[in-house]
Design a protein around this motif. Structure first.
Motif, PDB file in Angstrom:
ATOM      1  N   VAL A 250       0.665  12.032  17.947  1.00  0.00           N
ATOM      2  CA  VAL A 250      -0.732  11.701  17.711  1.00  0.00           C
ATOM      3  C   VAL A 250      -0.887  10.352  17.012  1.00  0.00           C
ATOM      4  N   PHE A 251       0.147   9.922  16.243  1.00  0.00           N
ATOM      5  CA  PHE A 251       0.033   8.634  15.556  1.00  0.00           C
ATOM      6  C   PHE A 251      -0.073   7.484  16.545  1.00  0.00           C
ATOM      7  N   LEU A 252       0.626   7.600  17.681  1.00  0.00           N
ATOM      8  CA  LEU A 252       0.558   6.538  18.676  1.00  0.00           C
ATOM      9  C   LEU A 252      -0.865   6.403  19.229  1.00  0.00           C
ATOM     10  N   LEU A 253      -1.561   7.521  19.277  1.00  0.00           N
ATOM     11  CA  LEU A 253      -2.920   7.506  19.803  1.00  0.00           C
ATOM     12  C   LEU A 253      -3.938   7.039  18.767  1.00  0.00           C
ATOM     13  N   SER A 254      -3.504   6.907  17.506  1.00  0.00           N
ATOM     14  CA  SER A 254      -4.442   6.534  16.444  1.00  0.00           C
ATOM     15  C   SER A 254      -4.583   5.025  16.277  1.00  0.00           C
ATOM     16  N   ILE A 255      -3.793   4.249  17.003  1.00  0.00           N
ATOM     17  CA  ILE A 255      -3.853   2.792  16.825  1.00  0.00           C
ATOM     18  C   ILE A 255      -5.248   2.237  17.112  1.00  0.00           C
ATOM     19  N   PRO A 256      -5.939   2.671  18.182  1.00  0.00           N
ATOM     20  CA  PRO A 256      -7.327   2.180  18.365  1.00  0.00           C
ATOM     21  C   PRO A 256      -8.227   2.545  17.188  1.00  0.00           C
ATOM     22  N   ARG A 257      -7.984   3.692  16.566  1.00  0.00           N
ATOM     23  CA  ARG A 257      -8.787   4.095  15.413  1.00  0.00           C
ATOM     24  C   ARG A 257      -8.553   3.146  14.236  1.00  0.00           C
ATOM     25  N   LEU A 258      -7.305   2.724  14.047  1.00  0.00           N
ATOM     26  CA  LEU A 258      -6.987   1.784  12.977  1.00  0.00           C
ATOM     27  C   LEU A 258      -7.632   0.426  13.222  1.00  0.00           C
ATOM     28  N   ILE A 259      -7.632  -0.019  14.461  1.00  0.00           N
ATOM     29  CA  ILE A 259      -8.288  -1.286  14.803  1.00  0.00           C
ATOM     30  C   ILE A 259      -9.773  -1.208  14.449  1.00  0.00           C
ATOM     31  N   LEU A 260     -10.411  -0.094  14.814  1.00  0.00           N
ATOM     32  CA  LEU A 260     -11.838   0.077  14.541  1.00  0.00           C
ATOM     33  C   LEU A 260     -12.094   0.205  13.038  1.00  0.00           C
ATOM     34  N   ALA A 261     -11.185   0.862  12.322  1.00  0.00           N
ATOM     35  CA  ALA A 261     -11.366   1.025  10.877  1.00  0.00           C
ATOM     36  C   ALA A 261     -11.401  -0.320  10.170  1.00  0.00           C
ATOM     37  N   TYR A 262     -10.557  -1.245  10.604  1.00  0.00           N
ATOM     38  CA  TYR A 262     -10.596  -2.587  10.017  1.00  0.00           C
ATOM     39  C   TYR A 262     -11.867  -3.332  10.427  1.00  0.00           C
ATOM     40  N   ARG A 263     -12.229  -3.226  11.684  1.00  0.00           N
ATOM     41  CA  ARG A 263     -13.383  -3.990  12.164  1.00  0.00           C
ATOM     42  C   ARG A 263     -14.683  -3.521  11.533  1.00  0.00           C
ATOM     43  N   THR A 264     -14.773  -2.252  11.190  1.00  0.00           N
ATOM     44  CA  THR A 264     -15.991  -1.727  10.571  1.00  0.00           C
ATOM     45  C   THR A 264     -15.944  -1.806   9.045  1.00  0.00           C
ATOM     46  N   GLY A 265     -14.799  -2.179   8.488  1.00  0.00           N
ATOM     47  CA  GLY A 265     -14.661  -2.234   7.039  1.00  0.00           C
ATOM     48  C   GLY A 265     -14.355  -0.894   6.401  1.00  0.00           C
ATOM     49  N   ALA A 266     -14.147   0.146   7.205  1.00  0.00           N
ATOM     50  CA  ALA A 266     -13.847   1.472   6.651  1.00  0.00           C
ATOM     51  C   ALA A 266     -12.517   1.476   5.914  1.00  0.00           C
ATOM     52  N   MET A 267     -11.577   0.677   6.403  1.00  0.00           N
ATOM     53  CA  MET A 267     -10.281   0.583   5.756  1.00  0.00           C
ATOM     54  C   MET A 267     -10.069  -0.833   5.261  1.00  0.00           C
ATOM     55  N   ARG A 268      -9.498  -0.936   4.073  1.00  0.00           N
ATOM     56  CA  ARG A 268      -9.207  -2.227   3.465  1.00  0.00           C
ATOM     57  C   ARG A 268      -7.704  -2.316   3.209  1.00  0.00           C
ATOM     58  N   TYR A 269      -7.243  -3.546   2.991  1.00  0.00           N
ATOM     59  CA  TYR A 269      -5.835  -3.752   2.646  1.00  0.00           C
ATOM     60  C   TYR A 269      -5.807  -4.590   1.374  1.00  0.00           C
ATOM     61  N   GLY A 270      -5.276  -3.994   0.303  1.00  0.00           N
ATOM     62  CA  GLY A 270      -5.285  -4.669  -0.974  1.00  0.00           C
ATOM     63  C   GLY A 270      -3.894  -4.909  -1.532  1.00  0.00           C
ATOM     64  N   ILE A 271      -3.759  -6.008  -2.269  1.00  0.00           N
ATOM     65  CA  ILE A 271      -2.511  -6.325  -2.977  1.00  0.00           C
ATOM     66  C   ILE A 271      -2.817  -6.324  -4.471  1.00  0.00           C
ATOM     67  N   PHE A 272      -2.220  -5.369  -5.168  1.00  0.00           N
ATOM     68  CA  PHE A 272      -2.386  -5.233  -6.617  1.00  0.00           C
ATOM     69  C   PHE A 272      -1.187  -5.840  -7.339  1.00  0.00           C
ATOM     70  N   THR A 273      -1.445  -6.543  -8.417  1.00  0.00           N
ATOM     71  CA  THR A 273      -0.390  -7.023  -9.301  1.00  0.00           C
ATOM     72  C   THR A 273      -0.610  -6.384 -10.665  1.00  0.00           C
ATOM     73  N   LEU A 274       0.406  -5.650 -11.139  1.00  0.00           N
ATOM     74  CA  LEU A 274       0.302  -4.893 -12.378  1.00  0.00           C
ATOM     75  C   LEU A 274       1.428  -5.291 -13.319  1.00  0.00           C
ATOM     76  N   SER A 275       1.222  -5.059 -14.599  1.00  0.00           N
ATOM     77  CA  SER A 275       2.279  -5.359 -15.560  1.00  0.00           C
ATOM     78  C   SER A 275       2.334  -4.278 -16.635  1.00  0.00           C
ATOM     79  N   LYS A 276       3.534  -4.074 -17.147  1.00  0.00           N
ATOM     80  CA  LYS A 276       3.768  -3.165 -18.265  1.00  0.00           C
ATOM     81  C   LYS A 276       3.865  -4.004 -19.534  1.00  0.00           C
ATOM     82  N   ALA A 277       3.234  -3.547 -20.586  1.00  0.00           N
ATOM     83  CA  ALA A 277       3.215  -4.311 -21.833  1.00  0.00           C
ATOM     84  C   ALA A 277       4.614  -4.561 -22.354  1.00  0.00           C
TER      85      ALA A 277
END
Length: 284
Positions: A250-277
């Motif tokens: 089923v994951f192979l069939l979900s690729i069009p869903r992922l394309i649409l999720a990005y195009r509609t803004g439903a899914m985001r891709y974030g890069i977090f930078t964190l530090s320990k004191a």
């Protein structure tokens, strides 16, 4: 937090990557993650390496540092950063197929282990830098994911997370038809928002030193994957078999869903930078 209607666990995640191993290597190559198009003219290979190099830059890696690759896949990111930045990297993966592939391509400064990050066996304060590229999504207990990273990092340690994120305040249609199915089909126990990730990071003791939404610069990954999957289905018998009979087809069939999720803004891709004191209480 988006939670699929069928619960996922570490066994399901490992099974997903083990069964689809031939497809992942054919479609994704050795780096099982998005590419990052900085100029827009990169080849797919250059783009995936650009994401790795961005992680190295965010961590400000120094030669000789003890590092951890959380959810290391085939070990390609660990090998690249060990070679280009001079670090000593321990990687952990749930997938036996990925661990075996990495073991067949040894690197003197890279140690790949078949382990669950939530039970990683690493010593307190044993690393100064860590990264998780598209692996936090697969963690059953995301709060514990952050807590383990904080425990393993020494005072002043840094953590970079590249994560699939749900749109903050996503509407019912996006959740029902895009985000929840993506979690189910991709074996994600849950998908958080930026705000939820930041809250869990702070609760674990991290300071948030940076965040960047790079959704537009990574989204091209899925149209490339779609073309590669179509080609693989046409020429490769193993891909066709997994697409028809595989437990994780089923994951192979979900690729069009992922394309649409990005195009509609439903899914985001974030890069977090964190530090320990540091020991003096100042953020790393």
């Amino acid at each position: 937090m988006i939670v699929p209607d069928i619960s996922q666990n570490a066994v399901a995640v490992a099974d997903h990557y083990d069964e689809l191993d031939p497809v992942y290597r054919r479609v994704w190559g050795e780096h099982v993650h998005h590419g990052l198009w900085v100029t827009g003219h990169e080849t797919p290979t250059e783009a995936v390496e650009a994401l790795v190099d961005t992680v190295g830059d965010r961590l400000d890696l120094m030669a000789g540092e003890a590092c951890v690759d959380i959810g290391c896949g085939y070990g390609s990111t660990a090998r690249r950063l060990a070679e280009t930045r001079g670090g000593r990297v321990t990687g952990v993966t749930l997938s036996a197929q990925q661990a075996d592939y990495a073991a067949a391509r040894p690197s003197p400064d890279v140690n790949i282990q078949l382990r669950d990050w939530l039970d990683n066996g690493l010593s307190d304060g044993s690393a100064t830098a860590a990264w998780a590229i598209e692996s936090s999504e697969h963690m059953v207990d995301k709060s514990r994911f952050f807590a383990e990273a904080h425990r393993v990092l020494a005072p002043g340690g840094r953590l970079v997370i590249c994560a699939w994120l749900a749109e903050t305040g996503a509407g019912r249609w996006k959740v029902r038809h895009l985000l929840e199915p993506i979690c189910r089909e991709g074996r994600l126990p849950s998908m958080g928002t930026r705000e939820e990730y930041e809250a869990m990071a702070r609760a674990a003791g991290f300071a948030i030193t940076g965040y960047e939404d790079v959704s537009r610069r990574v989204a091209r990954t899925w149209t490339i994957c779609a073309r590669r999957v179509v080609k693989a289905l046409l020429v490769d018998r193993e891909t066709r078999r997994l697409a028809i009979d595989g437990r994780n087809r089923v994951f192979l069939l979900s690729i069009p869903r992922l394309i649409l999720a990005y195009r509609t803004g439903a899914m985001r891709y974030g890069i977090f930078t964190l530090s320990k004191a540091r020991e003096d209480g100042v953020p790393g």
